[in-house]
Design an enzyme around this catalytic site. Structure first.
Site, PDB file in Angstrom:
ATOM      1  N   HIS A   8     117.537  36.884 118.778  1.00  0.00           N
ATOM      2  CA  HIS A   8     117.686  35.431 118.727  1.00  0.00           C
ATOM      3  C   HIS A   8     116.809  34.864 117.610  1.00  0.00           C
ATOM      4  O   HIS A   8     115.687  35.312 117.392  1.00  0.00           O
ATOM      5  CB  HIS A   8     117.355  34.803 120.085  1.00  0.00           C
ATOM      6  N   GLY A  48     118.986  29.644 120.143  1.00  0.00           N
ATOM      7  CA  GLY A  48     118.338  28.359 119.922  1.00  0.00           C
ATOM      8  C   GLY A  48     119.010  27.473 118.899  1.00  0.00           C
ATOM      9  O   GLY A  48     118.361  26.619 118.301  1.00  0.00           O
ATOM     10  N   SER A  80     124.107  27.360 125.520  1.00  0.00           N
ATOM     11  CA  SER A  80     123.764  26.188 126.332  1.00  0.00           C
ATOM     12  C   SER A  80     123.800  24.879 125.561  1.00  0.00           C
ATOM     13  O   SER A  80     124.060  23.829 126.152  1.00  0.00           O
ATOM     14  CB  SER A  80     122.377  26.372 126.959  1.00  0.00           C
TER      15      SER A  80
END
Length: 214
Positions: free
Chosen positions: A128, A162, A183
């Site tokens: 990530h 992110g 998300s």
């Protein structure tokens, strides 16, 4: 596949049920998404296949890939799969899947990327990049690591982790071929607006991917 310069991939969160996602996508401009990934590790092959068939009507202009479950992907004729560390190898998967099915491989280092490339995926997904709620407590790899992967890898690289619309420009500056979002779209209060914001940011940047999707 879309001819857009950068791709927008959206990955299911593992925190929602199929009826929730159907309701969410009912009001979203899904045509702005290039690929939806069904990544539901806690579900079996039958349920993953049901998710694919249930979501397919909401994505008439986009592709739906299945994460890990080659059995479900074969059953529904998915156009692509995403392989992780515990999945079958790219080479073994290529031998099972019909010709033309795209294979993505998730990698977390230059070494993993180099090993993956030897097996012949169509692209790699690296992350990530930034601190991510889906990877709590794990140090993000950052933009420098992403750029190093992009420079070393002869395949398109999708960045994950992110992602936010305001970060798209600096991510695109690395030469990656697109981004993957969980998300920040699917758990957002206004997912339709987020999709538009991500798409506009990707289309607005003047940066060119080092390796583009064909």
């Amino acid at each position: 596949m879309s001819s857009r310069k950068h791709q927008l991939h959206v990955i299911t969160t593992g925190k929602q049920e199929l009826p929730q996602l159907k309701e969410l996508f009912e009001g979203c401009p899904t045509e702005l998404i290039d690929v939806l990934h069904i990544r539901e590790k806690q579900r079996g092959a039958r349920e993953v296949a049901e998710w694919y068939l249930g979501l397919e009507p909401y994505f008439p202009l986009s592709s739906i890939y299945i994460n890990d479950r080659l059995d479900a992907a074969l059953a529904v004729g998915a156009p692509g799969v995403q392989l992780g560390y515990t999945s079958l190898s790219v080479r073994a998967s290529r031998g099972l899947l019909p010709s033309g099915v795209r294979i993505g491989c998730s990698v977390h280092s230059r070494e993993e990327a180099a090993q993956a490339v030897e097996e012949g995926p169509d692209y790699v997904l690296f992350g990530h990049i930034f601190a991510s709620g889906s990877k709590p407590g794990l140090e993000p790899r950052g933009l420098d690591a992403l750029e190093a992967i992009v420079q070393a890898c002869p395949l398109p690289v999708i960045a994950i982790g992110g992602m936010e619309p305001e970060r798209v420009e600096e991510v695109a500056a690395t030469g990656c071929a697109g981004i993957a979002v969980l998300s920040s779209i699917l758990l957002h209060d206004r997912p339709a607006e987020q999709i538009v914001r991500f798409r506009e940011a990707l289309d607005r940047t003047h940066y060119i991917p080092r390796r583009r999707f064909p």
